[in-house]
Design an enzyme around this catalytic site. Structure first.
Site, short mmCIF file in Angstrom:
data_model
loop_
_atom_site.label_atom_id
_atom_site.label_comp_id
_atom_site.label_asym_id
_atom_site.label_seq_id
_atom_site.Cartn_x
_atom_site.Cartn_y
_atom_site.Cartn_z
N ARG A 139 0.83 -1.15 -0.01
CA ARG A 139 -0.03 0.04 0.00
C ARG A 139 0.75 1.34 0.17
O ARG A 139 1.68 1.75 1.35
CB ARG A 139 -1.02 0.07 1.26
CG ARG A 139 -1.73 1.21 1.13
CD ARG A 139 -2.90 1.15 2.28
NE ARG A 139 -2.77 0.79 3.66
CZ ARG A 139 -3.70 1.15 4.69
NH1 ARG A 139 -5.05 1.33 4.16
NH2 ARG A 139 -3.56 0.80 5.70
N ASP A 152 -4.59 2.81 13.91
CA ASP A 152 -3.64 3.55 12.66
C ASP A 152 -4.16 4.93 12.67
O ASP A 152 -5.02 5.49 13.37
CB ASP A 152 -3.44 2.75 11.31
CG ASP A 152 -4.85 2.67 10.75
OD1 ASP A 152 -5.81 3.36 11.11
OD2 ASP A 152 -5.09 1.94 9.78
#
Length: 534
Positions: free
Chosen positions: A165, A449
């Site tokens: 990612r 996150d």
């Protein structure tokens, strides 16, 4: 490094960085920058124009100009690629050395190697992560703790397939300049991995695969597709070798799922329900639209909320209609070895969540911890059996209208002082860790996150600017938030004792107040945070 052919590396060159920052790899970055940076900036400006329209009262809707794409039954995405035909359990995490080994050994089918939300974009993290991925593919990676515990890749059994990612379109890389301009963080992450690892993956019978974050329109997907075509041509790799899964984690993108698949169709591997960032986007996009779009506190919004249910149902039906994978959301729970009662309650929620996703037709789902891989695997095994996926479940029963995706006002739950305190507590802890270089943080038995802090600060901004009164207390004001910040910091100081880093938490407090209390809303807290980093 001095400028070579218009490329200047301003970050420090630590040991082995020259193996990643080669002239040819930098030349690929430069070529992609010169071709596409203007378009990236145009698309970022288009985001601002659309946001201005929504803030002025316009509601999102499916695009009339792309109706033919949605109504054309003939097109499909590319067939599944080697190594990602079976994606029933995917583990996520940053690309530090220990995580790289543990994720690949975890038993998951896929590892989302994260340069974005579970990562802090310190220069050392970005280039060190690229080295770790290359070393993992060469099977030369190992790691030892200061206490002497060693980690290495297992010799037997299949390792998880790496899917990288890169950073989103909004983030720059300030340590690599082309013609004096900062480069796109996403292009840098993509280009370095693709240049060094594409052929390594092909030699292993797989390929260079990616997760694409934070997109808001099909035109942003079109830009990625053009980048893929150019990169494959430069390296002499067949067109269509790259495969990308798009995270549908913004509310504008939810209205363009089919168009996003269409733009990437020769390189598409499906869509993912990035639910935490989706909540952030719902708040962010509608932050000035009053009580119609006022969400309750974070923990009260479950996947059964009407607007979340519509989003996931539409994602599965859209993907399977086009032959694309539908991947479910994150199970963020971190098992505790000291509290079996906490584990029992949390694992029950994980099982319920994965049972719902597998029953809805998702082809797989995410976990944040290796101990959750067997739990999720058991549930998806029970539905899939020997089948690798559920692409044959087209979910023709699903009909989702624009109003369904925007049905926030039907969501149950309140806004309490406990919820406000939780937002402040978790955000301060996360931001202190982020500023310190860690983007995947264990807080209250959850792996958090950047979406965590984004939801927390955006909710407080929305509550403050919409004159919200807490269910069990006063009106949300700057003074109230200031006082609770002080109180929560005092609790953290007391709980941490000598380990409390006062300077780090003071920086976290300053950043949190900037992005939650200022009159002008920051689109992403990581933008001012990045400017505070070396």
């Amino acid at each position: 490094m001095g400028a070579t052919n218009g490329v200047e590396v301003t970050g420090p060159l630590h040991e082995r960085y020259n193996e990643i920052l080669t002239d040819d790899a930098l030349a690929l970055i430069a070529d992609l920058h010169r071709r596409f940076e203007g378009r990236r900036q145009e698309l970022l400006a288009a985001r601002k124009r659309r946001q201005a329209e929504i803030s002025a009262g316009a509601d999102l809707d499916f695009l009339p100009e792309t109706r033919e794409i949605r109504e054309d039954p003939s097109w499909k995405v590319a067939p599944p690629a080697p190594g990602i035909t079976d994606r029933r359990v995917e583990i996520t995490g940053p690309t530090d050395r220990k995580m790289t080994i543990n994720a690949l050994n975890s038993g998951a089918k896929v590892w989302l190697a994260d340069f974005e939300d579970a990562n802090t974009p310190l220069w050392e993290n970005m280039i060190g992560g690229q080295l770790n991925l290359r070393d993992a593919l060469d099977r030369t990676i190992d790691f030892s703790t200061p206490e002497g515990k060693s980690y290495a890749l297992k010799d037997d059994g299949e390792l998880a397939t790496i899917v990288v990612r890169p950073r989103g379109w909004h983030l720059d890389e300030k340590h690599i300049l082309v013609d004096g301009q900062r480069t796109s963080g996403g292009i840098v992450d993509f280009a370095l991995y693709f240049f060094h690892c594409a052929r390594r993956q092909l030699d292993k019978g797989k390929g260079p695969y990616f997760y694409l974050p934070k997109m808001e329109s099909h035109l942003e997907a079109r830009l990625w597709n053009e980048i893929f075509v150019v990169a494959q041509e430069r390296l002499g790799i067949p067109r269509g070798t790259i495969r990308a899964t798009v995270l549908i984690e913004t509310i504008p993108a939810a209205f363009e799922m089919e168009e996003i698949l269409y733009e990437l169709r020769e390189h598409s591997a499906g869509l993912n329900a990035g639910r935490w960032d989706y909540l952030f986007s719902m708040i962010k996009v509608h932050r000035t639209r009053g009580r119609r779009f006022l969400l309750p506190e974070r923990n009260a919004v479950t996947m059964t909320a009407p607007f979340m249910r519509a989003y996931t149902e539409l994602l599965v039906s859209t993907c399977h209609k086009r032959g694309a994978f539908a991947i479910g959301g994150m199970a963020a729970f971190i098992p505790s070895r000291r509290d079996p009662e906490v584990n029992e309650r949390a694992l029950a929620k994980v099982r319920d969540d994965k049972t719902r996703e597998s029953g809805d037709g998702f082809d797989g789902s995410w976990v944040a911890h290796p101990d959750l891989v067997p739990v999720a695997m058991e549930i998806f095994d029970g539905v899939l059996g020997e089948r690798p996926n559920q692409l044959d479940r087209t979910r023709d029963d699903v009909t989702v209208k624009a109003d369904d995706l925007l049905a926030v006002d039907a969501t149950e739950g309140g806004i309490t002082e406990a919820g406000l305190r939780s937002n402040i507590d978790v955000a301060l802890q996360y931001l202190a860790a982020w500023i310190g270089g860690n983007g995947a943080v264990a807080i209250h038995n959850l792996m958090e996150d950047a979406a965590t802090a984004e939801i927390s600060r955006s909710q407080i901004w929305q509550w403050l600017h919409n004159d919200v009164t807490l269910d069990d207390g006063p009106k949300v004001t700057r003074e109230l938030v200031d006082r609770i910040i002080d109180e929560e910091l005092a609790k953290l100081r007391e709980a941490s004792g000598a380990a409390f880093d006062a300077k780090l938490f003071e920086r976290a407090r300053e950043l949190f107040k900037e992005v939650s209390l200022a009159d002008d809303y920051a689109d992403f807290l990581t933008l001012p945070a990045y400017e505070r980093m070396p």
